[in-house]
Scaffold this motif. Structure first.
Motif, short mmCIF file in Angstrom:
data_model
loop_
_atom_site.label_atom_id
_atom_site.label_comp_id
_atom_site.label_asym_id
_atom_site.label_seq_id
_atom_site.Cartn_x
_atom_site.Cartn_y
_atom_site.Cartn_z
N ALA A 1 -10.05 7.21 5.10
CA ALA A 1 -11.41 7.79 5.12
C ALA A 1 -11.48 9.01 4.21
CB ALA A 1 -11.83 8.13 6.54
N VAL A 2 -11.01 8.83 2.97
CA VAL A 2 -11.02 9.90 1.98
C VAL A 2 -11.62 9.35 0.68
CG1 VAL A 2 -9.07 11.18 2.95
CG2 VAL A 2 -8.65 9.38 1.27
N PRO A 3 -12.14 10.24 -0.18
CA PRO A 3 -12.80 9.78 -1.41
C PRO A 3 -11.89 9.61 -2.63
CG PRO A 3 -13.22 12.11 -1.10
CD PRO A 3 -12.43 11.65 0.11
N THR A 4 -10.71 10.21 -2.61
CA THR A 4 -9.85 10.15 -3.80
C THR A 4 -8.41 9.84 -3.43
OG1 THR A 4 -9.23 12.50 -3.74
CG2 THR A 4 -11.26 11.93 -4.94
N ARG A 5 -7.67 9.37 -4.43
CA ARG A 5 -6.25 9.09 -4.20
C ARG A 5 -5.47 10.37 -3.92
NH1 ARG A 5 -4.01 6.06 -9.33
NH2 ARG A 5 -6.01 5.05 -9.26
N ILE A 6 -5.88 11.48 -4.51
CA ILE A 6 -5.21 12.76 -4.24
C ILE A 6 -5.37 13.13 -2.77
CG2 ILE A 6 -5.25 15.23 -4.74
CD1 ILE A 6 -6.11 14.45 -7.62
N ALA A 7 -6.58 12.96 -2.24
CA ALA A 7 -6.81 13.25 -0.83
C ALA A 7 -5.98 12.33 0.07
CB ALA A 7 -8.30 13.12 -0.49
N ALA A 8 -5.82 11.08 -0.34
CA ALA A 8 -5.00 10.14 0.44
C ALA A 8 -3.54 10.59 0.43
CB ALA A 8 -5.13 8.73 -0.13
N VAL A 9 -3.05 11.01 -0.71
CA VAL A 9 -1.66 11.48 -0.81
C VAL A 9 -1.46 12.71 0.08
CG1 VAL A 9 0.03 12.57 -2.35
CG2 VAL A 9 -1.20 10.53 -3.09
N ILE A 10 -2.39 13.65 0.01
CA ILE A 10 -2.29 14.86 0.84
C ILE A 10 -2.27 14.50 2.32
CG2 ILE A 10 -3.53 16.94 1.56
CD1 ILE A 10 -4.46 17.15 -1.41
N LYS A 11 -3.16 13.60 2.73
CA LYS A 11 -3.22 13.20 4.13
C LYS A 11 -1.93 12.50 4.55
CE LYS A 11 -6.79 11.66 7.29
NZ LYS A 11 -8.14 11.09 7.39
N GLU B 1 0.83 -1.21 0.00
CA GLU B 1 0.00 0.00 0.00
C GLU B 1 0.86 1.25 0.00
OE1 GLU B 1 -3.87 -1.94 2.31
OE2 GLU B 1 -2.38 -0.80 3.44
N GLN B 2 1.96 1.23 0.74
CA GLN B 2 2.89 2.35 0.74
C GLN B 2 3.48 2.58 -0.65
OE1 GLN B 2 5.84 2.30 3.99
NE2 GLN B 2 4.59 0.70 4.89
N GLN B 3 3.84 1.50 -1.33
CA GLN B 3 4.39 1.61 -2.68
C GLN B 3 3.36 2.20 -3.63
OE1 GLN B 3 5.40 -2.48 -3.34
NE2 GLN B 3 7.55 -2.19 -2.73
N VAL B 4 2.15 1.70 -3.58
CA VAL B 4 1.08 2.20 -4.45
C VAL B 4 0.83 3.68 -4.17
CG1 VAL B 4 -1.39 2.03 -4.94
CG2 VAL B 4 0.00 -0.05 -4.83
N LEU B 5 0.75 4.05 -2.90
CA LEU B 5 0.50 5.44 -2.53
C LEU B 5 1.63 6.34 -3.01
CD1 LEU B 5 -1.48 7.33 -1.12
CD2 LEU B 5 -0.27 6.87 1.02
N LEU B 6 2.86 5.88 -2.92
CA LEU B 6 4.00 6.66 -3.40
C LEU B 6 3.87 6.93 -4.90
CD1 LEU B 6 6.77 7.98 -2.93
CD2 LEU B 6 7.78 5.75 -3.42
N TRP B 7 3.54 5.90 -5.68
CA TRP B 7 3.40 6.10 -7.12
C TRP B 7 2.20 6.97 -7.44
CZ3 TRP B 7 7.44 5.87 -9.82
CH2 TRP B 7 8.45 4.95 -9.52
N CYS B 8 1.15 6.91 -6.62
CA CYS B 8 0.02 7.85 -6.78
C CYS B 8 0.51 9.27 -6.58
CB CYS B 8 -1.08 7.54 -5.77
SG CYS B 8 -2.05 6.06 -6.12
N ALA B 9 1.39 9.47 -5.61
CA ALA B 9 1.93 10.81 -5.34
C ALA B 9 2.72 11.32 -6.53
CB ALA B 9 2.82 10.77 -4.09
N ILE C 1 -5.56 0.60 -3.73
CA ILE C 1 -6.03 1.98 -3.62
C ILE C 1 -7.34 2.04 -2.84
CG2 ILE C 1 -6.96 3.94 -4.94
CD1 ILE C 1 -4.81 3.29 -7.08
N GLY C 2 -8.22 1.10 -3.09
CA GLY C 2 -9.47 1.03 -2.32
C GLY C 2 -9.21 0.88 -0.83
N ASN C 3 -8.25 0.03 -0.49
CA ASN C 3 -7.89 -0.16 0.92
C ASN C 3 -7.33 1.12 1.52
OD1 ASN C 3 -8.70 -2.82 0.99
ND2 ASN C 3 -6.66 -3.63 0.62
N ILE C 4 -6.48 1.80 0.76
CA ILE C 4 -5.88 3.06 1.22
C ILE C 4 -6.96 4.10 1.46
CG2 ILE C 4 -4.40 4.99 0.52
CD1 ILE C 4 -2.75 2.83 -1.10
N LEU C 5 -7.88 4.25 0.52
CA LEU C 5 -8.95 5.23 0.66
C LEU C 5 -9.81 4.94 1.88
CD1 LEU C 5 -10.15 5.68 -3.05
CD2 LEU C 5 -8.44 7.01 -1.79
N ARG C 6 -10.11 3.65 2.09
CA ARG C 6 -10.90 3.26 3.26
C ARG C 6 -10.15 3.57 4.55
NH1 ARG C 6 -10.31 -0.99 6.07
NH2 ARG C 6 -9.19 -2.14 4.47
#
Length: 81
Positions: free
Chosen positions: A61-71, A22-30, A53-58
């Motif tokens: 507790a954010v609706p988008t990958r951008i919001a997850a990256v910001i958080k 999940e960390q790897q996926v989130l990094l590439w989203c960033a 990405i679905g797990n990360i968003l859950r």
């Protein structure tokens, strides 16, 4: 990025744990990569990336990958260096 990362956003909320994948996926989203591109980079299917990405968003507790990256950046969970 081998160990899960956790943060506690507030004292009343349980900490957020991300797996190393999940960390790897989130990094590439960033870095602005699409799910397909992340799948190519990590040698997995696009649907697997979307699962993570679905797990990360859950978890965040954010609706988008951008919001997850910001958080994640806000709470020091994402090192883009």
């Amino acid at each position: 990025m081998d160990t899960p990362v956790s943060i506690s956003v507030t004292n009343t909320e349980p900490p957020i744990y991300l797996t190393s994948r999940e960390q790897q996926v989130l990094l590439w989203c960033a870095y602005g990569k699409t799910s397909w591109e992340i799948g190519q980079i990590l040698s997995c299917k696009e649907s697997t990336v979307n699962f993570h990405i679905g797990n990360i968003l859950r978890k965040f507790a954010v609706p988008t990958r951008i919001a997850a990256v910001i958080k994640a950046v806000r709470y020091g969970m994402l090192d883009t260096h």
